[in-house]
Motif scaffolding. Structure first.
Motif, PDB file in Angstrom:
ATOM      1  N   ILE A  76      -8.527  34.649  76.870  1.00 48.87           N
ATOM      2  CA  ILE A  76      -8.529  35.778  75.943  1.00 48.87           C
ATOM      3  C   ILE A  76      -9.953  36.294  75.771  1.00 48.87           C
ATOM      4  CG2 ILE A  76      -8.082  36.523  73.579  1.00 48.87           C
ATOM      5  CD1 ILE A  76      -5.783  34.585  73.469  1.00 48.87           C
ATOM      6  N   ILE A  77     -10.163  37.531  76.175  1.00 52.14           N
ATOM      7  CA  ILE A  77     -11.460  38.176  76.008  1.00 52.14           C
ATOM      8  C   ILE A  77     -11.502  38.781  74.611  1.00 52.14           C
ATOM      9  CG2 ILE A  77     -13.056  39.909  76.880  1.00 52.14           C
ATOM     10  CD1 ILE A  77     -12.550  37.626  78.835  1.00 52.14           C
ATOM     11  N   MET A 180      -5.163  34.516  64.965  1.00 47.03           N
ATOM     12  CA  MET A 180      -4.079  35.424  65.338  1.00 47.03           C
ATOM     13  C   MET A 180      -3.922  35.518  66.852  1.00 47.03           C
ATOM     14  SD  MET A 180      -2.403  36.312  62.750  1.00 47.03           S
ATOM     15  CE  MET A 180      -1.378  37.577  63.532  1.00 47.03           C
ATOM     16  N   ASP A 181      -5.013  35.261  67.587  1.00 48.26           N
ATOM     17  CA  ASP A 181      -4.889  35.184  69.047  1.00 48.26           C
ATOM     18  C   ASP A 181      -3.919  34.076  69.432  1.00 48.26           C
ATOM     19  OD1 ASP A 181      -6.847  37.127  69.083  1.00 48.26           O
ATOM     20  OD2 ASP A 181      -8.465  35.788  69.716  1.00 48.26           O
ATOM     21  N   SER A 182      -4.038  32.942  68.755  1.00 54.26           N
ATOM     22  CA  SER A 182      -3.148  31.810  69.038  1.00 54.26           C
ATOM     23  C   SER A 182      -1.707  32.137  68.662  1.00 54.26           C
ATOM     24  CB  SER A 182      -3.620  30.560  68.281  1.00 54.26           C
ATOM     25  OG  SER A 182      -4.891  30.133  68.753  1.00 54.26           O
ATOM     26  N   VAL A 183      -1.546  32.897  67.579  1.00 55.82           N
ATOM     27  CA  VAL A 183      -0.199  33.325  67.181  1.00 55.82           C
ATOM     28  C   VAL A 183       0.374  34.266  68.230  1.00 55.82           C
ATOM     29  CG1 VAL A 183       1.111  34.655  65.475  1.00 55.82           C
ATOM     30  CG2 VAL A 183      -0.632  33.027  64.713  1.00 55.82           C
ATOM     31  N   ALA A 184      -0.438  35.222  68.678  1.00 51.85           N
ATOM     32  CA  ALA A 184       0.032  36.260  69.599  1.00 51.85           C
ATOM     33  C   ALA A 184       0.488  35.699  70.932  1.00 51.85           C
ATOM     34  CB  ALA A 184      -1.067  37.303  69.808  1.00 51.85           C
ATOM     35  N   VAL A 185      -0.206  34.697  71.441  1.00 50.65           N
ATOM     36  CA  VAL A 185       0.128  34.174  72.780  1.00 50.65           C
ATOM     37  C   VAL A 185       0.938  32.888  72.719  1.00 50.65           C
ATOM     38  CG1 VAL A 185      -1.934  35.231  73.754  1.00 50.65           C
ATOM     39  CG2 VAL A 185      -2.028  32.831  73.031  1.00 50.65           C
ATOM     40  N   HIS A 186       1.317  32.479  71.494  1.00 50.53           N
ATOM     41  CA  HIS A 186       2.082  31.230  71.303  1.00 50.53           C
ATOM     42  C   HIS A 186       1.349  30.066  71.987  1.00 50.53           C
ATOM     43  CE1 HIS A 186       6.243  32.990  70.092  1.00 50.53           C
ATOM     44  NE2 HIS A 186       5.254  33.746  69.687  1.00 50.53           N
ATOM     45  N   SER A 187       0.093  29.911  71.607  1.00 53.23           N
ATOM     46  CA  SER A 187      -0.751  28.886  72.214  1.00 53.23           C
ATOM     47  C   SER A 187      -0.222  27.481  71.912  1.00 53.23           C
ATOM     48  CB  SER A 187      -2.184  29.006  71.674  1.00 53.23           C
ATOM     49  OG  SER A 187      -2.977  27.914  72.068  1.00 53.23           O
ATOM     50  N   ASP A 188      -0.061  26.676  72.970  1.00 51.57           N
ATOM     51  CA  ASP A 188       0.310  25.271  72.810  1.00 51.57           C
ATOM     52  C   ASP A 188      -0.916  24.380  72.713  1.00 51.57           C
ATOM     53  OD1 ASP A 188       3.233  25.511  73.077  1.00 51.57           O
ATOM     54  OD2 ASP A 188       2.793  26.113  75.138  1.00 51.57           O
ATOM     55  N   ILE A 189      -1.957  24.762  73.440  1.00 48.63           N
ATOM     56  CA  ILE A 189      -3.202  23.992  73.483  1.00 48.63           C
ATOM     57  C   ILE A 189      -4.345  24.991  73.484  1.00 48.63           C
ATOM     58  CG2 ILE A 189      -4.597  22.359  74.817  1.00 48.63           C
ATOM     59  CD1 ILE A 189      -1.951  21.513  76.217  1.00 48.63           C
ATOM     60  N   ALA A 203      -6.735  27.985  63.265  1.00 45.11           N
ATOM     61  CA  ALA A 203      -5.633  28.544  64.054  1.00 45.11           C
ATOM     62  C   ALA A 203      -4.365  27.711  63.890  1.00 45.11           C
ATOM     63  CB  ALA A 203      -6.034  28.637  65.522  1.00 45.11           C
ATOM     64  N   ARG A 204      -4.498  26.402  63.806  1.00 42.15           N
ATOM     65  CA  ARG A 204      -3.326  25.544  63.600  1.00 42.15           C
ATOM     66  C   ARG A 204      -2.627  25.902  62.284  1.00 42.15           C
ATOM     67  NH1 ARG A 204      -2.096  20.696  65.688  1.00 42.15           N
ATOM     68  NH2 ARG A 204      -1.814  19.762  63.621  1.00 42.15           N
ATOM     69  N   GLU A 205      -3.412  26.095  61.233  1.00 46.06           N
ATOM     70  CA  GLU A 205      -2.835  26.417  59.927  1.00 46.06           C
ATOM     71  C   GLU A 205      -2.148  27.780  59.943  1.00 46.06           C
ATOM     72  OE1 GLU A 205      -2.693  24.273  57.383  1.00 46.06           O
ATOM     73  OE2 GLU A 205      -3.588  22.862  58.806  1.00 46.06           O
ATOM     74  N   ILE A 206      -2.789  28.756  60.582  1.00 42.31           N
ATOM     75  CA  ILE A 206      -2.216  30.102  60.609  1.00 42.31           C
ATOM     76  C   ILE A 206      -0.959  30.141  61.471  1.00 42.31           C
ATOM     77  CG2 ILE A 206      -2.645  32.500  61.261  1.00 42.31           C
ATOM     78  CD1 ILE A 206      -4.116  31.505  58.729  1.00 42.31           C
ATOM     79  N   GLN A 207      -0.957  29.420  62.584  1.00 38.59           N
ATOM     80  CA  GLN A 207       0.265  29.348  63.388  1.00 38.59           C
ATOM     81  C   GLN A 207       1.421  28.794  62.557  1.00 38.59           C
ATOM     82  OE1 GLN A 207      -1.376  27.067  66.806  1.00 38.59           O
ATOM     83  NE2 GLN A 207      -0.387  28.596  68.100  1.00 38.59           N
ATOM     84  N   ARG A 208       1.133  27.757  61.788  1.00 42.09           N
ATOM     85  CA  ARG A 208       2.172  27.152  60.952  1.00 42.09           C
ATOM     86  C   ARG A 208       2.694  28.159  59.926  1.00 42.09           C
ATOM     87  NH1 ARG A 208      -0.547  23.027  59.623  1.00 42.09           N
ATOM     88  NH2 ARG A 208       0.301  21.508  61.119  1.00 42.09           N
ATOM     89  N   GLU A 209       1.768  28.954  59.345  1.00 39.72           N
ATOM     90  CA  GLU A 209       2.160  29.960  58.365  1.00 39.72           C
ATOM     91  C   GLU A 209       3.050  31.041  58.982  1.00 39.72           C
ATOM     92  OE1 GLU A 209       1.736  30.166  55.171  1.00 39.72           O
ATOM     93  OE2 GLU A 209       0.378  28.482  54.828  1.00 39.72           O
ATOM     94  N   TYR A 210       2.892  31.285  60.280  1.00 43.71           N
ATOM     95  CA  TYR A 210       3.695  32.294  60.969  1.00 43.71           C
ATOM     96  C   TYR A 210       4.902  31.680  61.678  1.00 43.71           C
ATOM     97  CZ  TYR A 210       0.465  36.127  60.040  1.00 43.71           C
ATOM     98  OH  TYR A 210      -0.286  37.111  59.433  1.00 43.71           O
ATOM     99  N   GLY A 211       5.239  30.445  61.311  1.00 36.01           N
ATOM    100  CA  GLY A 211       6.450  29.827  61.801  1.00 36.01           C
ATOM    101  C   GLY A 211       6.384  29.277  63.207  1.00 36.01           C
ATOM    102  N   LEU A 212       5.188  29.001  63.694  1.00 39.45           N
ATOM    103  CA  LEU A 212       5.022  28.472  65.048  1.00 39.45           C
ATOM    104  C   LEU A 212       4.594  27.018  65.017  1.00 39.45           C
ATOM    105  CD1 LEU A 212       3.075  31.442  66.721  1.00 39.45           C
ATOM    106  CD2 LEU A 212       5.534  30.975  66.825  1.00 39.45           C
TER     107      LEU A 212
END
Length: 406
Positions: A76-77, A180-189, A203-212
Motif C-alpha cells: 500500500i502506497i 483504515m488501510d488494514s480495514v480496506a484490504v482485509h489485512s490478515d498480517i 490497526a488491530r483495534e480499528i479492524q475489530r471495531e469494524y467487525g473484522l
C-alpha cells in the motif's frame, strides 16, 4: 498449495523481532491451509522519499518470504497519508507532500521494491482510493473509536507532550488512517519495523471495531546505518541504497563498523542462519574483519546488480583503496568558460560533486578534498587548469577536470 504450518512458521520467525500475537498467526495459517486460501499480507510504504535502502529491504524481504509461501502480498502506497505527515521516530512532524509528489514517489518505490518482491501474488494499491472517499462524518466516526489517552501512549507523542512541544490534531489521524488501510484490504498480517509497533496495534483495534478479524503483526528489526549508531536513513546520509552503483554499494559496505558485520549478513544480505554462524565463528577465531566485509560487499552487489557487477566492483575497490590507484573510468567535467585557474568550491558545486557551496567549504575545512593527491584546506583555493586535474571528495567521489580549450 502451502507448506506445512511448522515449516511456514520456521520461515516467518527467521530474523524477526516479534510476532503479535503468535498463536493468532498460527490459527490464520491453519485456516488458510484448510480452505486453500492465501492470507493477505500488508505492508504500508511511505512515499515521502522515493529511494529505497537496505533498511527498507529488511521488511520487503520478509514480505517476499510470505509470497514464496503462497500468500498474497499487498503493498500500500500511502499517497493520502503522505499528505498528512507521520512523525514516527522523529521529534517533529514530517513535512506533508502533495498528491502528485506522493504518486510519483510511490511509482518509484514500487519499481525499486520489485527488485525484491515477486510480481506473482502481488498487488499495489494507493490508499487515497478509499481514504479520499471518506466524508467528515466518516472521519468523526473513526476518531470516536480511539481515545486521546491511548494515542498519547505512543512514545514520540508522549515525549513531545511532556516536553511541551505542539502536536497537531491531524497527527492523531495518521495511525487511524493507516488502520483504515488494514480495514480496506482485509489485512490478515501486517509487516513493519519495530518503530511502527504502535500504529500496527491501533490497526488491530480499528479492524475489530469494524467487525473484522484483527490482523497479526510481524515486526522486523531496524538496520543501523553505515555509521553504526543510528537507524539507516537518507536524511542522516548513512544509507546504502538498493539503486546505488555497484562501486558505491561495495565501497559503502566496506566502511561499516566491524561490530555490524553479522547484522548486515543477516538483515542486509538475508544470509541463512548457517552462513551467519560461519561468519560469527570466523570472526571469533581471529579472522580478519576486512575479509568478512569483502564477502558481504560482494554478496550485496551480486544480490542487486549481478555477479559480474560484484566482481567488477571488487576490482575497482582494490585499485582505489588497496593499491592506492585512481580509477581509470572516473567521470570527466569541463568548466563552461575557458580559464587558467578555477575556484575549487565552484568546481565542487558546478560538477555536482557536492550539493551546495556550504557543503563544499565544509568538506575542504575538514580535509575531505584533495587535488592530484594533495589535501586542500584553503577555502579560497584556486585550481590551475593548464592540464587535467583529478579531484577527490571524501573516500569515493572522484572527478577529472579537463580544461576548456580556446
Amino acid at each position: 498449495m502451502f507448506p506445512p504450518i511448522n515449516e511456514q512458521m520456521d520461515v516467518i520467525r527467521e530474523g524477526i523481532s516479534e510476532i503479535l500475537p503468535e498463536d493468532e498467526l498460527v490459527r490464520k495459517l491453519e485456516y488458510s491451509a484448510k480452505k486453500n486460501i492465501p492470507l493477505n499480507v500488508k505492508l504500508g510504504a511511505d512515499p515521502s522519499r522515493p529511494d529505497l535502502h537496505l533498511g527498507h529491504a529488511v521488511v520487503l524481504r520478509k514480505m517476499r518470504q510470505f509470497q514464496d509461501l503462497g500468500h498474497q502480498a499487498i503493498l500500500i502506497i500511502g499517497d493520502f497519508t503522505g499528505m498528512i505527515g507521520d512523525p514516527t521516530g522523529r521529534s517533529k512532524t514530517r513535512p506533508a507532500l502533495t498528491l502528485e509528489e506522493t504518486r510519483g514517489n510511490g511509482q518509484s518505490y514500487f519499481e525499486q521494491a520489485t527488485k525484491i518482491l515477486s510480481g506473482k501474488r502481488m498487488k499495489m494499491l494507493y490508499n487515497s482510493e478509499w481514504l479520499s472517499r471518506m466524508s467528515f462524518v466518516d472521519v468523526v466516526y473513526l476518531a470516536s473509536k480511539y481515545t486521546v489517552a491511548r494515542m498519547l501512549e505512543r512514545d514520540d507523542f508522549d515525549q513531545r507532550y511532556k516536553a511541551g512541544e505542539s502536536i497537531g490534531i491531524h497527527e492523531f489521524l495518521y495511525p487511524l488512517a493507516q488502520a483504515m488501510d488494514s480495514v480496506a484490504v482485509h489485512s490478515d498480517i501486517e509487516l513493519g519495523g519495530t518503530d511502527q509497533k504502535f500504529n500496527l496495534l491501533v490497526a488491530r483495534e480499528i479492524q475489530r471495531e469494524y467487525g473484522l478479524d484483527p490482523q497479526s503483526i510481524v515486526l522486523m528489526p531496524i538496520l543501523e546505518g553505515t555509521g553504526g549508531r543510528e537507524k539507516m536513513s537518507k536524511s542522516l546520509d548513512n544509507y546504502i541504497a538498493i539503486t546505488d552503483t555497484p562501486n558505491e554499494m561495495y565501497g559503502k559496505t566496506m566502511s561499516i563498523p566491524d561490530t555490524l558485520i553479522e547484522r548486515y549478513f543477516a538483515l542486509g544480505l538475508f544470509a541463512p542462519p548457517s552462513e551467519i554462524e560461519r561468519v560469527k565463528k570466523f570472526l571469533a577465531e581471529g579472522g580478519n574483519p576486512r575479509d568478512a566485509k569483502r564477502e558481504l560487499a560482494r554478496g550485496l552487489v551480486a544480490l542487486y546488480a549481478g555477479e559480474e557487477a560484484a566482481v567488477s566492483a571488487e576490482k575497482a575497490f582494490e585499485e582505489l583503496f588497496v593499491k592506492k590507484e585512481i580509477p581509470e573510468d572516473i567521470p570527466e567535467w569541463t568548466p563552461e568558460q575557458q580559464a587558467d585557474e578555477y575556484s575549487l568550491t565552484a568546481i565542487l558545486t558546478e560538477s555536482k560533486l557536492v550539493e551546495s557551496g556550504g557543503e563544499a567549504r565544509r568538506m575542504i575545512q575538514q580535509g575531505g578534498v584533495s587535488v592530484n593527491g594533495e589535501k586542500i584546506s584553503e577555502i579560497n583555493y584556486r585550481v590551475a587548469l593548464r592540464d587535467p586535474v583529478v579531484i577527490k571528495v571524501g573516500k569515493r567521489k572522484f572527478i577529472r577536470v579537463v580544461p576548456r580549450l580556446n
